[in-house]
Structures are given as structure tokens and as C-alpha cells.
Design an enzyme around this catalytic site. Structure first.
Site, PDB file in Angstrom:
ATOM      1  N   GLY A  37       0.872  -1.321  -0.537  1.00 49.75           N
ATOM      2  CA  GLY A  37      -0.287  -0.156   0.514  1.00 49.75           C
ATOM      3  C   GLY A  37       0.741   1.406  -0.182  1.00 49.75           C
ATOM      4  O   GLY A  37       0.435   2.219  -0.365  1.00 49.75           O
ATOM      5  N   HIS A 441     -30.856  20.288  -5.463  1.00 47.88           N
ATOM      6  CA  HIS A 441     -31.463  21.476  -3.937  1.00 47.88           C
ATOM      7  C   HIS A 441     -31.887  20.388  -3.306  1.00 47.88           C
ATOM      8  O   HIS A 441     -32.827  19.884  -3.129  1.00 47.88           O
ATOM      9  CB  HIS A 441     -31.968  22.636  -4.327  1.00 47.88           C
ATOM     10  CG  HIS A 441     -32.470  23.652  -3.261  1.00 47.88           C
ATOM     11  ND1 HIS A 441     -31.604  24.474  -2.982  1.00 47.88           N
ATOM     12  CD2 HIS A 441     -33.647  23.944  -2.370  1.00 47.88           C
ATOM     13  CE1 HIS A 441     -32.162  25.097  -1.904  1.00 47.88           C
ATOM     14  NE2 HIS A 441     -33.091  24.954  -1.910  1.00 47.88           N
TER      15      HIS A 441
HETATM   16  C1  LIG Z   1       1.136  12.851   5.162  1.00 48.33           C
HETATM   17  C2  LIG Z   1       1.033  12.263   4.020  1.00 48.33           C
HETATM   18  C3  LIG Z   1      -0.642  12.592   3.224  1.00 48.33           C
HETATM   19  C4  LIG Z   1      -1.085  12.591   2.265  1.00 48.33           C
HETATM   20  N1  LIG Z   1      -1.821  13.078   1.282  1.00 48.33           N
HETATM   21  C5  LIG Z   1      -2.816  12.586   0.377  1.00 48.33           C
HETATM   22  C6  LIG Z   1      -3.880  12.968   0.043  1.00 48.33           C
HETATM   23  O1  LIG Z   1      -4.584  13.005   0.875  1.00 48.33           O
HETATM   24  N2  LIG Z   1      -4.170  12.334  -1.274  1.00 48.33           N
HETATM   25  C7  LIG Z   1      -3.193  11.932  -1.823  1.00 48.33           C
HETATM   26  O2  LIG Z   1      -3.242  11.773  -3.254  1.00 48.33           O
HETATM   27  N3  LIG Z   1      -1.753  12.184  -1.839  1.00 48.33           N
HETATM   28  C8  LIG Z   1      -0.853  12.179  -0.271  1.00 48.33           C
HETATM   29  N4  LIG Z   1      -0.088  12.210  -0.435  1.00 48.33           N
HETATM   30  C9  LIG Z   1       0.418  11.716  -1.125  1.00 48.33           C
HETATM   31  C10 LIG Z   1       0.603  10.002  -1.911  1.00 48.33           C
HETATM   32  O3  LIG Z   1       1.102   9.595  -0.879  1.00 48.33           O
HETATM   33  C11 LIG Z   1       2.073   9.737  -2.670  1.00 48.33           C
HETATM   34  O4  LIG Z   1       1.902  10.514  -3.635  1.00 48.33           O
HETATM   35  C12 LIG Z   1       1.885   8.437  -3.451  1.00 48.33           C
HETATM   36  O5  LIG Z   1       1.719   7.359  -1.768  1.00 48.33           O
HETATM   37  C13 LIG Z   1       2.596   7.813  -4.129  1.00 48.33           C
HETATM   38  O6  LIG Z   1       2.455   6.575  -4.337  1.00 48.33           O
HETATM   39  P1  LIG Z   1       3.946   6.007  -4.782  1.00 48.33           P
HETATM   40  O7  LIG Z   1       3.127   4.429  -5.792  1.00 48.33           O
HETATM   41  O8  LIG Z   1       4.951   7.220  -5.487  1.00 48.33           O
HETATM   42  O9  LIG Z   1       4.840   5.563  -4.184  1.00 48.33           O
HETATM   43  P2  LIG Z   1       4.655   5.104  -2.531  1.00 48.33           P
HETATM   44  O10 LIG Z   1       3.137   5.948  -2.028  1.00 48.33           O
HETATM   45  O11 LIG Z   1       5.389   6.073  -1.869  1.00 48.33           O
HETATM   46  O12 LIG Z   1       4.816   3.453  -2.192  1.00 48.33           O
HETATM   47  C14 LIG Z   1       6.372   3.154  -2.766  1.00 48.33           C
HETATM   48  C15 LIG Z   1       6.630   1.946  -1.945  1.00 48.33           C
HETATM   49  O13 LIG Z   1       8.191   1.539  -2.685  1.00 48.33           O
HETATM   50  C16 LIG Z   1       8.851   0.751  -1.215  1.00 48.33           C
HETATM   51  N5  LIG Z   1      10.028   0.890  -2.207  1.00 48.33           N
HETATM   52  C17 LIG Z   1      11.023   2.210  -2.164  1.00 48.33           C
HETATM   53  N6  LIG Z   1      11.633   1.550  -2.274  1.00 48.33           N
HETATM   54  C18 LIG Z   1      11.521  -0.098  -2.649  1.00 48.33           C
HETATM   55  C19 LIG Z   1      12.512  -0.879  -3.347  1.00 48.33           C
HETATM   56  N7  LIG Z   1      13.913  -0.989  -3.517  1.00 48.33           N
HETATM   57  N8  LIG Z   1      12.416  -2.696  -2.807  1.00 48.33           N
HETATM   58  C20 LIG Z   1      10.487  -3.044  -2.602  1.00 48.33           C
HETATM   59  N9  LIG Z   1      10.023  -1.457  -2.749  1.00 48.33           N
HETATM   60  C21 LIG Z   1      10.564  -0.602  -1.948  1.00 48.33           C
HETATM   61  C22 LIG Z   1       8.091   0.855  -0.226  1.00 48.33           C
HETATM   62  O14 LIG Z   1       8.549   1.185   0.791  1.00 48.33           O
HETATM   63  C23 LIG Z   1       6.735   1.748  -0.411  1.00 48.33           C
HETATM   64  O15 LIG Z   1       5.978   0.998   0.071  1.00 48.33           O
HETATM   65  C24 LIG Z   1       0.147  11.865   1.113  1.00 48.33           C
HETATM   66  C25 LIG Z   1       1.482  11.920   1.492  1.00 48.33           C
HETATM   67  C26 LIG Z   1       2.244  12.188   2.330  1.00 48.33           C
HETATM   68  C27 LIG Z   1       3.513  11.565   3.195  1.00 48.33           C
END
Ligand SMILES: Cc1cc2nc3c(=O)[nH]c(=O)nc-3n(C[C@H](O)[C@H](O)[C@H](O)COP(=O)(O)OP(=O)(O)OC[C@H]3O[C@@H](n4cnc5c(N)ncnc54)[C@H](O)[C@@H]3O)c2cc1C
Length: 462
Positions: A37, A441
Site C-alpha cells: 500500500g 437542491h
Molecule cells: C502525510 C501524507 C499525506 C498525504 N495525503 C495525500 C492525500 O490525501 N491525497 C493524495 O493524493 N496524496 C497524498 N499524499 C501523497 C501520496 O501518499 C503519494 O503521492 C503516493 O503515495 C505516491 O505513490 P507511489 O506509488 O509513487 O509511492 P509510495 O506510496 O511512496 O510507495 C512506494 C513503495 O515502494 C516501496 N519501495 C521503495 N523502494 C523499494 C525497493 N528498493 N524495493 C522494494 N520496495 C521499495 C516503499 O516501501 C513504498 O511502500 C500524502 C503523502 C503524505 C506523506
């Protein structure tokens, strides 16, 4: 050990890409080093929204008498609030486990690294490595809290977002550095449950990516709620040697020292592009992000990147849309590139903020002659009934052809209202088509129809 597609990282970019890949008939695996996730479900979107809900419930209780309800005292139980938020996150992560199983996606636990020739090496918790191969590898490794040199996070006195949603004890006072969505959401949450909060923003207004009028209204609302807001303010240093941290802040008036139990650094994110084999394989990066084309292909055949590690808004729904686009293109479907100017942005403090498309300034800078319409919730029947009269809807049209350029909303539940105007923009709707779409409404969404009508001098309830 041979896959069509291996996805590295199981955030909303990675797990959605994996599910779409499986739907399209690809033999798919996903590698994750932590919980399924990603940041979104475990440390971002979802647990913060759980915290914000608790704050909202507490605020309702505190204002219950305004609705004719007598409540004999209420208390925020910080430990229970955190526990609920973590429980919600864990439940969501388990939901992804179920989805992976349902879609027959192999989940590989460990730290992944790409190697030349379509290979992916995964190191497990014991340090043992295994090699897998894939025709296509999608990097979706996400990002982490950005560190500033004069604001080094120690995880206790100076914290990042992970600690901020998992503290053992509620701080009596908190300085939030940075006023983007993450900063103001935590500022609102902690203030609502009784922490004394100061926001320090380097730029001249809070939520600086939003329309200027939204920033002004939010600043007014947060100040009314008791939050101290400093703009044009730069944190120079933090002294953590005493019982309280001393935050030195340079403002237009000179340097002032703010004392606080905890300092939250919310100054943005840093993409996770280190130690995943980019250099060894020769994948091009620029300004800390992986360089990709419109369909998320890197310069190396068979390697793709999506989500927070590529350019574009760092948002969960962006990461997911990129994942789907990337996989559909690999399959050879007829897909169009994502229009990043059509991506909604939401901030879930109270009042909420939601926007899509051009701000007024951006539209003018782009050379548009514009028509602007605005409708305040103070004139909305539903908002009056709900006791939610703060805020407004602002819409922007191109004066020449009526093109719908952007919408900016602040108020209760606007994060649920924005989808209507996202569709309107996607369908290249004009102002009059919005005005002539009869809205139910009483609803808060009538404010969108009325704001559009205001732009054309046809507003009814103002
Ligand atoms: C506090 C907070 C609140 C947020 N609220 C919102 C919101 O309300 N709405 C919204 O749209 N966005 C929100 N965001 C932003 C959103 O969480 C991110 O934009 C989103 O999670 C990015 O998705 P991603 O799939 O790129 O990466 P991520 O969700 O960061 O997932 C990347 C995954 O890759 C894994 N990983 C990394 N390197 C490796 C490796 N070498 N080998 C195996 N696994 C690895 C990590 O462990 C992680 O689980 C929020 C962010 C934060 C920090």
C-alpha cells in the site's frame, strides 16, 4: 522466476499498475520492502484522513450546542486517536494483500534493485538475495520526507510526517515548517485537539500552489481557529538542547525565537531513487527524478517509472493513473497521455480545499482573457443548514470561447465536490453547460452552478 511485468514498490502507483497488468493478462509480480500500500495507505493519505476525522468529530462535539445538542464535556484521547488511525491503515494494507491474491499477483517481500538484462534482484530481511527476470520492470519506489540541512529530523524533537502520525504523547506545542497540504493538515489536526500550533511558511502565503484567494481565506480560517501563521518566514536553526526546542525564524520584522515541544518538518518530499540500480543500468535521472516519456518509459528499453519518482504532482491518484497508462501502453492499447492540468488537488484540513486547472494568475500568465465567477457558501441554503458557511467556490472561464479553465473551492466537503468539475474539464465543458446542468437542491454543489452563473452575470442567490 520469469515474469512479464515486475513492479517495484506497492504504493498507489505500483499496486494499481500490478492489478491492471494482471487484468490485461500479464504474468505479474510486485516487490515491497515494507507494508503493501506504500506511503499512501500506511503513512500518508489514509492514516492522516483518519486523524482528521477524529479532529472533526471533536470539533463537532465542541460546537454541538450550536446545533441544539447539549454535550457534557468531551476529551480528545490522543492514544486512542492514533490507535484508530493505525488500525485504519493496517486494514487498508490487508485489503491490498487480498487484491494481490485475487488478481494472482505474486508478492515478493524484500528490497529490490534492477540489473542489466531485465533482471531484478531482491534482498530479503535475512540478507539473502534472489534474482527474477521480467520483460518489463516498472519502478514505483515513491518518496520520503525531505530533509533540510538546518532542520535535520531526529525523529523525536524534529520530526517528519511518519512520526507526526504516530507520536506516543500529544505535544503541548508544535511548530509546523511548511504549509503545503501535509503541513496544514497536521497543523489543523493538532490545533483541533488542543496543541498550540505555529505554521512557518517561507513564501508569502500558505498553501502556495493554490489560487491566491484560497490562501487568504485559509489563513483567515486557521487564524480564527487559533493557529499562529507566519509567512515570508524562514527557519534558520533549531536548538533542541533545552526542554523546549527553540526555533529561530527570520521574518520581515527581524529574527524571532519560537519555543515548542515538537517541530514538524513538512517541507516536501525526496524521491526514492537511490540504491535501486539506476546508475548500474544507465537509467537517466534529472533533478532527483527518473526521466520518462509520456507513457513512463525510461531511456532504457523495458524499464518504466511512475508515481512520486517522476515529474508531475506527487499525489496518489496521479501515481495510480500513471500506473494504468503505463501498463495499457505496454499492452499496446490506444492510450492518451495524462493531462496534468486536469489533476485535482485536495487538502483535508477544515475548511477543506479542492482545486483543478488554472489558478486566476496562471490563466492570466498563460495569456487568457478570463471571466471569473464566485459564490460564497454564506449564500448557500445547505451550508447554512449544515452550519458550514465558511468558504466559497471560484470558477474561471476563457472569456473568448467559454472554455472552463479552472475551479478553486474552500469549505466543508469540497474535496467530494471537485470531481464534478474534473469531469467538466475533461469533457471540455463551457460555462453555460454547467449553468444549464440542473443541480440538486439543497446541496453544497449548487455553489458550482451559481459560481458559473456569476461569471456570466446570471447568478440567482447573490
Ligand atoms: C502525510 C501524507 C499525506 C498525504 N495525503 C495525500 C492525500 O490525501 N491525497 C493524495 O493524493 N496524496 C497524498 N499524499 C501523497 C501520496 O501518499 C503519494 O503521492 C503516493 O503515495 C505516491 O505513490 P507511489 O506509488 O509513487 O509511492 P509510495 O506510496 O511512496 O510507495 C512506494 C513503495 O515502494 C516501496 N519501495 C521503495 N523502494 C523499494 C525497493 N528498493 N524495493 C522494494 N520496495 C521499495 C516503499 O516501501 C513504498 O511502500 C500524502 C503523502 C503524505 C506523506
Amino acid at each position: 522466476m520469469n515474469y512479464d511485468i515486475i513492479v517495484i514498490g506497492s504504493g498507489p502507483g505500483g499496486y494499481v499498475a500490478a492489478i491492471r497488468a494482471s487484468q490485461l493478462g500479464f504474468k505479474t509480480a510486485i516487490v515491497e520492502r515494507e507494508s503493501l500500500g506504500g506511503i499512501c495507505l500506511n503513512w500518508g493519505c489514509i492514516p492522516t484522513k483518519a486523524l482528521l476525522k477524529s479532529a472533526q468529530v471533536f470539533e463537532y462535539l465542541n460546537h454541538a450546542e450550536e446545533y441544539g445538542i447539549k454535550v457534557n464535556g468531551g476529551e480528545a484521547d490522543f492514544g486512542a486517536i492514533i490507535k484508530r488511525s493505525r488500525g485504519v491503515a493496517d486494514g487498508m494494507s490487508k485489503g491490498i494483500q487480498f487484491l494481490m491474491k485475487k488478481n494472482k499477483i505474486d508478492v515478493i517481500t524484500g528490497v529490490a534493485k534492477i540489473k542489466k538484462g531485465g533482471k531484478v534482484e531482491v534482498k530479503d530481511a535475512e540478507g539473502a538475495t534472489k534474482e527474477y527476470s521480467a520483460k518489463h520492470t516498472i519502478l514505483a519506489t515513491g518518496a520520503r520526507s525531505r530533509e533540510l540541512p538546518n532542520l535535520k529530523q531526529d525523529g523525536k524533537r524534529i520530526i517528519g510526517y511518519r512520526q507526526a502520525m504516530n507520536l506516543e504523547k500529544q505535544p503541548k506545542s508544535l511548530v509546523v515548517v511548511g504549509s503545503g497540504a501535509i503541513g496544514v493538515e497536521f497543523a489543523y489536526f493538532y490545533n483541533a485537539i488542543g496543541t498550540k500550533v505555529t505554521i512557518v511558511e517561507f513564501l508569502d502565503r500558505i498553501v502556495p500552489v493554490e489560487d491566491e484567494e484560497i490562501s487568504k481565506q485559509l489563513e483567515r480560517s486557521l487564524k480564527k481557529a487559533g493557529i499562529t501563521v507566519l509567512t515570508n518566514a524562514e527557519v534558520q536553526s533549531v536548538d533542541t538542547s533545552g526542554e523546549l526546542s527553540k526555533v529561530q525564524v527570520k521574518t520581515a520584522k527581524g529574527t524571532e525565537t519560537i519555543e515548542a515541544e515538537t517541530v514538524l518538518s513538512a517541507v516536501g518530499i525526496t524521491p526514492n531513487i537511490e540504491n535501486i540500480g539506476l546508475e548500474e543500468v544507465g537509467v537517466k535521472t534529472e533533478k532527483g527524478r527518473v526521466v520518462v516519456d509520456d507513457f513512463y518509459k525510461t531511456n532504457i528499453a523495458g524499464i518504466y517509472a511512475i508515481g512520486d519518482i517522476v515529474k508531475g504532482q506527487a499525489l496518489a491518484h496521479v501515481a495510480s493513473a500513471e500506473g494504468i497508462t503505463c501498463v495499457e501502453k505496454i499492452k499496446g492499447l490506444d492510450v492518451s497521455p495524462i493531462n496534468y492540468n486536469n489533476i485535482p488537488g485536495c487538502t483535508y484540513c477544515s475548511p477543506e480545499i479542492a482545486s483543478v486547472g488554472y489558478t486566476e494568475k496562471a490563466a492570466k500568465d498563460a495569456g487568457y482573457e478570463i471571466k471569473v465567477g464566485k459564490f460564497p457558501f454564506s449564500a448557500s441554503g445547505k451550508a447554512s443548514a449544515a452550519g458550514a458557511k465558511d468558504g466559497f467556490v471560484k470558477v474561471i472561464f476563457d472569456a473568448k470561447y467559454g472554455e472552463f479553465l479552472g475551479a478553486h473551492m474552500i469549505g466543508s466537503n469540497v474535496t467530494e465536490m471537485i470531481a464534478e468539475v474534473v469531469v467538466a474539464r475533461k469533457l471540455e465543458t463551457t460555462g453555460h453547460e454547467i449553468i444549464k446542468s440542473v443541480h440538486p437542491h439543497p446541496t453544497m454543489s449548487e455553489a458550482i452552478m451559481e459560481a458559473a452563473a456569476d461569471a456570466y452575470g446570471e447568478v440567482i442567490h447573490l
